[in-house]
Design a protein around this motif. Structure first.
Motif, PDB file in Angstrom:
ATOM      1  N   LEU A 108      32.418  51.586  36.832  1.00 47.78           N
ATOM      2  CA  LEU A 108      33.054  50.371  36.329  1.00 47.78           C
ATOM      3  C   LEU A 108      32.172  49.670  35.299  1.00 47.78           C
ATOM      4  N   THR A 110      31.535  46.128  34.174  1.00 49.42           N
ATOM      5  CA  THR A 110      31.784  44.793  34.713  1.00 49.42           C
ATOM      6  C   THR A 110      31.240  43.727  33.775  1.00 49.42           C
ATOM      7  N   LYS A 112      31.027  39.532  33.157  1.00 50.53           N
ATOM      8  CA  LYS A 112      31.127  38.249  33.856  1.00 50.53           C
ATOM      9  C   LYS A 112      30.859  37.104  32.881  1.00 50.53           C
ATOM     10  N   CYS A 128      36.406  43.879  35.872  1.00 48.08           N
ATOM     11  CA  CYS A 128      35.847  45.230  35.951  1.00 48.08           C
ATOM     12  C   CYS A 128      36.846  46.226  35.358  1.00 48.08           C
ATOM     13  N   ASP A 130      37.712  50.223  34.742  1.00 50.77           N
ATOM     14  CA  ASP A 130      37.387  51.568  35.223  1.00 50.77           C
ATOM     15  C   ASP A 130      37.141  52.491  34.026  1.00 50.77           C
TER      16      ASP A 130
END
Length: 373
Positions: A108, A110, A112, A128, A130
């Motif tokens: 993933l 990710t 933020k 996230c 894939d």
């Protein structure tokens, strides 16, 4: 500007649907695993895709928890490191490997992002993506390229020994029996030597092509004029060609650009329609890139072949008319692309220009033009 702001506000105020419901719908349908954490790293919101990463019997323990309550302190610290970075710096990004409930392992990406709630408290929006398949394809592509490079290296390296043996054998026969051979046989031996030279050139170019990705990325300060004249002198050109080059001290990957310039100079001389001619090498820097232009006054290249000449083993003339491996320009393109640049062709009123775009470090000194005959 004020009118635009008022219009936007009016449109928002008169929206015929519930804004919170719309936001929930948008959040739920984010293409990926989405979640929101508060300043204490507790998950306060998550879409169905994110919750699906957890076993069904433990999903009710996701909202309101950090999900690391049962971790050892050092493990929890490591797990929350990117959350802390997002809260402090405003943003964090990482690639992580996750074990899913179905025992599959996914990769993933990710991201933020920090934002403020209506109460002024900081929160983190996490999304996230894939990238498992993408990473798998990248690994496959890298392995395929490595295999091809290895094959080219082995082929070119291992073929040298038998080729050298053939060359020696032909040379011995020529030396020992030249006077006894009929004229037709002598002509055939000449063709054999010609083919040996062609094969040697091909193997050398294949070896260079296979090693492009291994070229040291060491940046050096050097004189472009000195480098160009040095490469030109090494060619031992019998014909009357003149080379001019801008006298500029530059900082870039010398070993790599040397191969490119050597091939372009050789190409300009080899494919010239006359026994004499002129080649000019110019350079400028703009927006973080060097632009190196190698121009000649040769016969030019028809625009329909501009892309073809950069392909492997492609020549515009039969090899019986023009010697060459057909790899030289492919090497140039591979090297330039390997360093984040590009190479193209431009037709001039007379001749052709090869234009190289190469990421620059700095231009240190600029003097004048030099002429070399």
């Amino acid at each position: 500007m004020e009118e635009k702001t008022e219009l936007t506000s009016t449109l928002l105020d008169t929206t015929p649907y519930d804004q919170n419901e719309f936001n929930d719908l948008l959040f739920e349908n984010i293409p990926g695993y989405a979640f929101v954490k508060d300043e204490h790293y507790k998950i306060v919101k998550a879409n169905a895709a994110f919750l699906s990463m957890y076993p069904e019997n433990s999903r009710d323990k996701v909202i309101g928890y950090t999900t690391v309550e049962d971790y050892q302190p050092d493990e929890a610290e490591q797990f929350l490191a990117m959350d802390k970075k997002a809260l402090i710096d405003g943003y964090s990004e990482t690639i992580e490997t996750i074990n899913f409930p179905d025992n599959s392992v996914r990769t993933l990406l990710t991201r933020k992002k920090r934002f403020l709630g209506t109460d002024g408290s900081p929160y983190i929006l996490g999304i996230c993506t894939d990238i498992t398949e993408r990473e798998h394809l990248i690994k496959q592509l890298k392995k395929s390229n490595q295999d091809l490079d290895q094959f080219a290296y082995i082929a070119s390296h291992d073929l040298r020994a038998p080729l050298n043996a053939i060359a020696k054998l032909a040379s011995w026969i020529d030396e020992d029996y030249k006077d006894e051979l009929p004229s037709g046989a002598i002509e055939h031996f000449s063709l054999i030597k010609n083919r040996i030279d062609r094969m040697t050139c091909l193997l050398n170019d294949m070896l260079t092509y296979s090693r492009v990705n291994q070229t040291p990325r060491i940046t050096e300060e050097f004189s472009l004029k000195e480098l160009v004249f040095e490469q030109f002198d090494m060619m031992s050109v019998d014909h009357a060609f003149n080379v001019t080059c801008k006298d500029l001290t530059i900082s870039m990957q010398k070993d790599a650009i040397t191969i490119v310039l050597r091939n372009l100079l050789s190409n300009a001389i080899k494919h010239h329609h006359l026994d004499s001619g002129s080649i000019n090498v110019d350079i400028s820097e703009n927006r973080g890139f060097y632009t190196i232009t190698v121009s000649d006054d040769g016969p030019g290249i028809d625009s329909q072949y501009h892309a073809k000449v950069f392909e492997m083993f492609q020549t515009l003339k039969p090899r019986d008319q023009q010697e060459g491996s057909g790899i030289g320009l492919s090497i140039c393109k591979k090297i330039v692309r390997n360093y984040g640049g590009d190479i193209s062709i431009r037709n001039n009123d007379v001749g052709t220009s090869f234009i190289i775009s190469w990421p620059s470090v700095s231009v240190l000194k600029h003097t004048a033009f030099g002429v070399h005959a």
